[in-house]
Design an enzyme around this catalytic site. Structure first.
Site, PDB file in Angstrom:
ATOM      1  N   LEU A 291       5.954  74.461  30.205  1.00 50.44           N
ATOM      2  CA  LEU A 291       7.107  74.650  31.419  1.00 50.44           C
ATOM      3  C   LEU A 291       8.450  74.589  30.835  1.00 50.44           C
ATOM      4  O   LEU A 291       9.375  74.026  31.348  1.00 50.44           O
ATOM      5  CB  LEU A 291       6.765  73.390  32.125  1.00 50.44           C
ATOM      6  CG  LEU A 291       5.307  73.152  32.807  1.00 50.44           C
ATOM      7  CD1 LEU A 291       5.099  71.985  33.439  1.00 50.44           C
ATOM      8  CD2 LEU A 291       5.333  74.503  33.804  1.00 50.44           C
TER       9      LEU A 291
ATOM     10  N   ARG B  79      26.389  95.811  25.900  1.00 50.23           N
ATOM     11  CA  ARG B  79      25.983  94.782  25.474  1.00 50.23           C
ATOM     12  C   ARG B  79      24.986  95.013  24.224  1.00 50.23           C
ATOM     13  O   ARG B  79      24.267  96.063  24.028  1.00 50.23           O
ATOM     14  CB  ARG B  79      24.952  94.454  26.596  1.00 50.23           C
ATOM     15  CG  ARG B  79      24.099  92.799  26.464  1.00 50.23           C
ATOM     16  CD  ARG B  79      23.488  92.377  27.596  1.00 50.23           C
ATOM     17  NE  ARG B  79      22.152  92.997  27.741  1.00 50.23           N
ATOM     18  CZ  ARG B  79      21.217  93.055  28.659  1.00 50.23           C
ATOM     19  NH1 ARG B  79      21.453  91.823  29.313  1.00 50.23           N
ATOM     20  NH2 ARG B  79      20.162  93.792  28.747  1.00 50.23           N
TER      21      ARG B  79
ATOM     22  N   TYR C 103      13.500  89.634  18.720  1.00 48.02           N
ATOM     23  CA  TYR C 103      12.538  89.604  19.692  1.00 48.02           C
ATOM     24  C   TYR C 103      11.377  90.579  19.833  1.00 48.02           C
ATOM     25  O   TYR C 103      10.283  90.183  19.775  1.00 48.02           O
ATOM     26  CB  TYR C 103      13.071  89.833  20.984  1.00 48.02           C
ATOM     27  CG  TYR C 103      12.343  89.763  22.272  1.00 48.02           C
ATOM     28  CD1 TYR C 103      11.443  89.071  22.857  1.00 48.02           C
ATOM     29  CD2 TYR C 103      12.109  91.321  22.778  1.00 48.02           C
ATOM     30  CE1 TYR C 103      10.767  89.282  23.666  1.00 48.02           C
ATOM     31  CE2 TYR C 103      11.412  91.450  23.904  1.00 48.02           C
ATOM     32  CZ  TYR C 103      10.468  90.675  24.365  1.00 48.02           C
ATOM     33  OH  TYR C 103       9.741  90.718  25.344  1.00 48.02           O
TER      34      TYR C 103
ATOM     35  N   PHE D 116       0.952  85.310  27.627  1.00 49.64           N
ATOM     36  CA  PHE D 116       2.401  85.590  28.032  1.00 49.64           C
ATOM     37  C   PHE D 116       3.163  84.701  27.291  1.00 49.64           C
ATOM     38  O   PHE D 116       4.366  85.151  27.430  1.00 49.64           O
ATOM     39  CB  PHE D 116       2.472  85.600  29.511  1.00 49.64           C
ATOM     40  CG  PHE D 116       1.518  86.381  30.512  1.00 49.64           C
ATOM     41  CD1 PHE D 116       1.788  87.663  30.754  1.00 49.64           C
ATOM     42  CD2 PHE D 116       0.241  85.919  30.760  1.00 49.64           C
ATOM     43  CE1 PHE D 116       1.280  88.517  31.685  1.00 49.64           C
ATOM     44  CE2 PHE D 116      -0.678  86.733  31.669  1.00 49.64           C
ATOM     45  CZ  PHE D 116       0.009  88.151  32.007  1.00 49.64           C
TER      46      PHE D 116
ATOM     47  N   ASP E 163       1.472  72.701  24.558  1.00 44.23           N
ATOM     48  CA  ASP E 163       2.021  73.615  23.657  1.00 44.23           C
ATOM     49  C   ASP E 163       1.074  74.408  22.821  1.00 44.23           C
ATOM     50  O   ASP E 163       0.121  73.625  22.302  1.00 44.23           O
ATOM     51  CB  ASP E 163       3.109  72.944  23.099  1.00 44.23           C
ATOM     52  CG  ASP E 163       4.048  74.104  22.421  1.00 44.23           C
ATOM     53  OD1 ASP E 163       5.064  74.307  23.144  1.00 44.23           O
ATOM     54  OD2 ASP E 163       3.924  74.699  21.442  1.00 44.23           O
TER      55      ASP E 163
HETATM   56  N1  UDP Z   1      22.642  95.002  32.797  1.00 44.35           N
HETATM   57  C1  UDP Z   1      23.866  94.877  33.275  1.00 44.35           C
HETATM   58  N2  UDP Z   1      24.508  93.930  33.926  1.00 44.35           N
HETATM   59  C2  UDP Z   1      23.670  92.873  33.993  1.00 44.35           C
HETATM   60  C3  UDP Z   1      22.333  92.745  33.386  1.00 44.35           C
HETATM   61  C4  UDP Z   1      21.974  93.868  32.911  1.00 44.35           C
HETATM   62  O1  UDP Z   1      24.722  96.143  33.399  1.00 44.35           O
HETATM   63  O2  UDP Z   1      24.076  91.953  34.529  1.00 44.35           O
HETATM   64  C5  UDP Z   1      22.071  96.271  32.317  1.00 44.35           C
HETATM   65  C6  UDP Z   1      21.712  96.056  30.691  1.00 44.35           C
HETATM   66  O3  UDP Z   1      22.799  96.300  29.884  1.00 44.35           O
HETATM   67  C7  UDP Z   1      20.665  97.207  30.750  1.00 44.35           C
HETATM   68  C8  UDP Z   1      19.898  97.132  32.046  1.00 44.35           C
HETATM   69  O4  UDP Z   1      20.937  96.539  33.021  1.00 44.35           O
HETATM   70  O5  UDP Z   1      21.327  98.467  30.512  1.00 44.35           O
HETATM   71  C9  UDP Z   1      18.559  96.337  32.145  1.00 44.35           C
HETATM   72  O6  UDP Z   1      18.793  95.146  31.555  1.00 44.35           O
HETATM   73  P1  UDP Z   1      17.935  94.029  31.890  1.00 44.35           P
HETATM   74  O7  UDP Z   1      18.563  92.820  31.288  1.00 44.35           O
HETATM   75  O8  UDP Z   1      17.605  93.939  33.150  1.00 44.35           O
HETATM   76  O9  UDP Z   1      16.523  94.391  31.245  1.00 44.35           O
HETATM   77  P2  UDP Z   1      16.398  94.967  29.538  1.00 44.35           P
HETATM   78  O10 UDP Z   1      16.309  96.482  29.528  1.00 44.35           O
HETATM   79  O11 UDP Z   1      17.539  94.451  28.659  1.00 44.35           O
HETATM   80  O12 UDP Z   1      15.148  94.379  29.310  1.00 44.35           O
END
Ligand code: UDP
Length: 331
Positions: free
Chosen positions: A33, A281, A141, A73, A51
């Site tokens: 949790l 990002r 990750y 998961f 855990d």
């Molecule tokens: N993204 C965005 N704004 C947000 C969250 C995500 O522009 O607030 C973009 C992110 O850069 C990626 C896409 O949306 O290109 C999907 O991101 P998400 O985090 O949902 O999933 P990921 O593909 O990273 O697992």
């Protein structure tokens, strides 16, 4: 079939628990949790708070419950955090998976479904992605997920384990009956963040990167409905036999850009959803789309939700009825 579901109080886990129960399985959820929600766990499942690092808890559980299979998961999910604190991810996502496998070996449990990720491919050579393409994970990750796939492949022959690793693309949406949905803290995913703007909880959506080589400059992702992922897990469990190892991509094969997600969300919610454009990002790759031919053919699985509009509408139903996420008294 009696199934142990680790992380069954989390997003994909809780939907899979419901799908398992609907298919007639008996389910025990093990979740610490730390990110999951008690209210997400169906009352028809047994919830054990604990855990995976606790070997004696695992031994007790396996001894008493005599599981036929495990769905795994439980893991940390935030790519950015994995860059800042890699050992946290190696310890939990790899170390605890290894401890779980060791317990399965001790108790001769021979069926396993693993929650893997398309992130194991990194920046792929071509699209859509097939399972045989090189794995070049680009974050701790993703490397930790791939390390567990290796641990599975290396250790399975030792006790005749059969496993299915499902590499999923972007899980989205919520249960059709409105009972459960996505609730992360902090929320980093695109669709919930967009819908929080429509709910009036945020002023605008931040778009991370508008200079990618894609049709509108923003990243393309393959959004797959969480109930479709859940049914893929049930199908995986139906087919997996001791000693057999399988890997599948799970996605719709259709990519949507970030701007397209915002546009569809405007049409679903009727809200203007203002956006601001920001820089890229760290760790994002331009395009990720699944070739799901293999899972369609071998598991006879295909996503019921094949339109982004319907996926966003299902997420919107959840967010509107649960604007603050789960109420963690068990419903
Ligand atoms: N993204 C965005 N704004 C947000 C969250 C995500 O522009 O607030 C973009 C992110 O850069 C990626 C896409 O949306 O290109 C999907 O991101 P998400 O985090 O949902 O999933 P990921 O593909 O990273 O697992």
């Amino acid at each position: 079939m009696k199934v142990l579901v680790t992380g069954g109080a989390g997003y994909v886990g809780s939907h899979s628990v419901r799908a398992l129960l609907a298919s007639g399985s008996e389910v025990v959820v093990l979740d610490n949790l730390s990110a999951g929600h008690t209210a997400a766990v169906s009352r028809d499942a047994t919830l054990v708070r604990g855990d995976l690092s606790d070997a004696s808890l695992l031994d007790d559980l396996f001894e008493k419950q005599r599981f036929d299979a495990v769905m795994h998961f439980a893991a940390f999910i935030e790519v950015g955090e994995s860059v800042v604190d890699p050992l946290k991810f190696y310890d939990n996502n790899v170390g605890n998976s290894v401890r779980l496998l060791a317990a399965m070996q001790r108790h001769s449990v021979k069926r396993f479904v693993f929650s893997s990720t398309c992130a194991v491919y990194g920046v792929p050579e071509r699209m859509p992605i097939t399972e045989d393409m090189p794995r070049r994970p680009a974050s701790p990750y993703a490397r930790a997920k791939l390390a567990v796939e290796w641990a599975l492949a290396d250790s399975a022959p030792a006790w005749g384990l059969g496993f299915v690793a499902l590499r999923y693309f972007n899980a989205a949406g919520a249960a059709a009956d409105g009972s459960i949905g996505e609730d992360h803290d902090p929320e980093t995913h695109l669709i919930p963040n967009v819908l929080k703007v429509a709910l009036g909880q945020r002023e605008h959506v931040r778009i991370f990167g508008t200079d990618y080589e894609t049709r509108d400059g923003t990243c393309v992702r393959d959004y797959v409905h969480v109930e479709d992922l859940a049914s893929a897990h049930v199908r995986a469990l139906d087919v997996v036999e001791p000693g057999e190892t399988r890997w599948y991509n799970a996605g719709t094969g259709q990519g949507a850009t970030v701007r397209e997600v915002v546009d569809v969300s405007r049409s679903v919610t009727g809200h203007a959803i203002p956006l601001i454009e920001e820089g890229r990002r760290a760790g994002d790759v331009p395009v990720l789309c699944a070739d799901s031919t293999k899972i369609k053919k071998e598991l006879d699985w295909s996503p019921k939700y094949d339109k982004l509009h319907d996926i966003v509408a299902s997420a919107w139903q959840w967010h509107q009825t649960h604007p603050n996420g789960f109420d963690n008294r068990r419903e």
